[in-house]
Design a protein around this motif. Sequence first.
Motif, short mmCIF file in Angstrom:
data_model
loop_
_atom_site.label_atom_id
_atom_site.label_comp_id
_atom_site.label_asym_id
_atom_site.label_seq_id
_atom_site.Cartn_x
_atom_site.Cartn_y
_atom_site.Cartn_z
N ALA A 101 0.84 -1.20 0.00
CA ALA A 101 0.00 0.00 0.00
C ALA A 101 0.87 1.25 0.00
O ALA A 101 0.58 2.24 -0.70
N GLY A 102 1.96 1.21 0.78
CA GLY A 102 2.87 2.35 0.79
C GLY A 102 3.50 2.60 -0.57
O GLY A 102 3.67 3.76 -0.99
N LEU A 103 3.83 1.52 -1.28
CA LEU A 103 4.40 1.67 -2.63
C LEU A 103 3.38 2.29 -3.59
O LEU A 103 3.74 3.09 -4.46
N ILE A 104 2.11 1.93 -3.44
CA ILE A 104 1.07 2.52 -4.29
C ILE A 104 0.94 4.02 -4.03
O ILE A 104 0.81 4.82 -4.96
N VAL A 105 1.00 4.41 -2.74
CA VAL A 105 0.96 5.84 -2.40
C VAL A 105 2.16 6.55 -3.02
O VAL A 105 2.02 7.64 -3.61
N LEU A 106 3.35 5.95 -2.90
CA LEU A 106 4.56 6.56 -3.46
C LEU A 106 4.45 6.70 -4.98
O LEU A 106 4.94 7.68 -5.56
N ALA A 107 3.81 5.71 -5.62
CA ALA A 107 3.64 5.78 -7.08
C ALA A 107 2.79 6.98 -7.47
O ALA A 107 2.95 7.54 -8.56
N GLY A 108 1.87 7.37 -6.58
CA GLY A 108 1.05 8.54 -6.84
C GLY A 108 1.75 9.84 -6.51
O GLY A 108 1.57 10.85 -7.21
N LEU A 109 2.55 9.82 -5.44
CA LEU A 109 3.23 11.05 -5.01
C LEU A 109 4.47 11.36 -5.83
O LEU A 109 4.78 12.53 -6.09
N PHE A 110 5.19 10.31 -6.24
CA PHE A 110 6.43 10.50 -6.98
C PHE A 110 6.29 9.85 -8.35
O PHE A 110 6.31 8.62 -8.47
N SER A 111 6.17 10.67 -9.36
CA SER A 111 5.92 10.16 -10.71
C SER A 111 6.99 9.20 -11.22
O SER A 111 6.66 8.29 -12.00
N PRO A 112 8.29 9.34 -10.82
CA PRO A 112 9.27 8.36 -11.33
C PRO A 112 8.93 6.92 -10.98
O PRO A 112 9.16 6.01 -11.80
N LEU A 113 8.37 6.69 -9.78
CA LEU A 113 8.02 5.32 -9.42
C LEU A 113 6.87 4.81 -10.27
O LEU A 113 6.87 3.67 -10.75
N GLY A 114 5.86 5.67 -10.48
CA GLY A 114 4.75 5.29 -11.33
C GLY A 114 5.22 5.02 -12.76
O GLY A 114 4.76 4.08 -13.41
N LYS A 115 6.15 5.85 -13.24
CA LYS A 115 6.69 5.65 -14.59
C LYS A 115 7.49 4.36 -14.67
O LYS A 115 7.47 3.67 -15.69
N ALA A 116 8.21 4.03 -13.58
CA ALA A 116 9.01 2.80 -13.57
C ALA A 116 8.11 1.58 -13.72
O ALA A 116 8.45 0.63 -14.43
N VAL A 117 6.95 1.61 -13.05
CA VAL A 117 6.01 0.49 -13.18
C VAL A 117 5.50 0.39 -14.61
O VAL A 117 5.39 -0.69 -15.18
N ARG A 118 5.19 1.56 -15.19
CA ARG A 118 4.68 1.57 -16.57
C ARG A 118 5.75 1.14 -17.56
O ARG A 118 5.44 0.71 -18.67
N MET A 119 7.02 1.25 -17.18
CA MET A 119 8.12 0.86 -18.07
C MET A 119 8.37 -0.64 -18.07
O MET A 119 9.10 -1.14 -18.93
N ILE A 120 7.80 -1.37 -17.12
CA ILE A 120 7.93 -2.83 -17.14
C ILE A 120 7.30 -3.33 -18.43
O ILE A 120 6.14 -3.02 -18.73
N PRO A 121 8.04 -4.06 -19.26
CA PRO A 121 7.47 -4.52 -20.54
C PRO A 121 6.13 -5.22 -20.34
O PRO A 121 6.02 -6.15 -19.53
N ALA A 122 5.14 -4.79 -21.08
CA ALA A 122 3.79 -5.35 -20.92
C ALA A 122 3.75 -6.87 -21.12
O ALA A 122 3.05 -7.56 -20.38
N PRO A 123 4.50 -7.42 -22.10
CA PRO A 123 4.47 -8.88 -22.25
C PRO A 123 4.96 -9.61 -21.00
O PRO A 123 4.40 -10.65 -20.63
N LEU A 124 5.98 -9.07 -20.33
CA LEU A 124 6.49 -9.72 -19.13
C LEU A 124 5.51 -9.60 -17.97
O LEU A 124 5.30 -10.56 -17.21
#
Length: 392
Positions: A101-124
Motif C-alpha cells: 500500500a505504501g508503494l502505491i501511495v509513493l507511485a502517486g506522489l512520486f511520478s518516477p516510481l509510477g513511470k518505472a512500473v509503466r516501463m515494465i514490458p507489458a508482455p512480461l
Amino acid sequence: MLKDFSIQAFIMGLLVAFVGFVSSFAVIMQGLTAMGARPEEVASALLALSLLMGVLGIILPIWKRMPISIAWSTPGAALLTSIGVIEGGFPAAVGAFVMAAGLIVLAGLFSPLGKAVRMIPAPLANAMLAGILVNLCLAPVKAIAFNPVLGLPIVATWMIVVIWKRLWAVPAALLAFVAVLVFGVDLPPDVFARLGGAIHPDLIVVPPVFGLHAFISVAVPLFIVTMASQNIPGIAILKVNGYEPAPSHLFVSTGLFSAVAALFGAVPVNLAAITAAMCAGEESHADPKRRYWSALIGGIGYILLGLLASAIIAFVALSPPILLQAVAGLALIGAFSNSAQAAFRDAETREASAITFLVTASGLAFAGVSGAFWGLIAGAVMLGLKRVATKG
C-alpha cells in the motif's frame, strides 16, 4: 447531483456491485487462506475490503464527477495463493500488504516510481500474471477429478452461461456451487442456525510484522500486479471513454485505503478494470456526465454485501475446499486467457515471456523469495540479452 440520477445508472451500479463481489470473493478467500489467515480473519478482511471499497467508491465519483469504480486486487489475491505461507505467518503477510500500500501511495506522489512500473514490458507483466493464475485455473479440472457429481454441475453451468452471457457466467457457477452444496453434501442439521449466528460480522485488527523477506517476496510482486493489472488499466479504461482523471490522486487514494484495509488482513483496494468499463460505457447512461452515479451506487452495494461476509464464509466453509477453488478458477479463466494472449502475442518477446511464465507458474521460491518476483527478473534478463545480441 440528484438531477444527474437515473434508473439506468442505478441498475448498472447494482449489477457492478453484485458481479464485482460474487465473481471474485472466492479468490480473495483462497489467497488469504493460503497466507495463513484463520476463517474469522478472512471474514474480517472481506468486511473491511467491502466497506473501504464502498466508501472510496462513493467519495471518488462525487469528488471527480467521473464513473471511477473501485475493486479489490483479485490478481493480487491469486498471487498470494501461489506464494503460500511465508516466514512470520499471516502477520508478516499483513506487513507486506501495508508495504505494498505504501508503494502505491509513493507511485502517486512520486511520478518516477509510477513511470518505472509503466516501463515494465507489458508482455512480461502479462506473463507473470498468467503464471500466477494458471494453477488456480486448473482447480475446475481438479474438482471434477475429486468428485464428478459435485464438480461437473459447477463447470458445466459456467460453460453454458459463458456462451450466452459472459458477465453472468461466474455468478451462475456460484449458484450451481450453492445447489451442489445444499443437495450434494451432508450439511449439519443446525446449518441455518449457524448462518444466522454469523450474520453479525466482526472486524479483527492483525498487527503487522515487517521484514525484508516479506517485502521482496510479497509486497513488491503484489504492488506490481496491482498496478499493472488493475490501477493502470483502470486509468486507461476511463480515458478510452472520454474521461481524464489525475492518476496521482487516484493512486494516493487507493494506496491510503489499502493501508487501512491491510491492518484488517486485506489485499489492496484499487481501481477496477472490468466493472470500470461497465460504469464508464454507454450502458450506464447515454450522457457521460451522468454515468458517475453507477459507480456511486456500486460503492453502496459493496458496503451492503460486505455486511454478509461472515455468513458467506460460514456457508462456504461447509463445502470441500476444492469446490470453492473451482469457482475461483472459473472466475479467473478470462483474466488468464487475456494475459496469456498479451504475453505471447509479440514474437520478439515470446521467449522472455515464456521464461517469466514458467518460473512464476512453478511456484518455487529461491532464497525465500517468491517465484513471481524471480519470473519477472528472469524474463527481463532474457529480454535484455536478446536486445543486446540484436544490436550487436
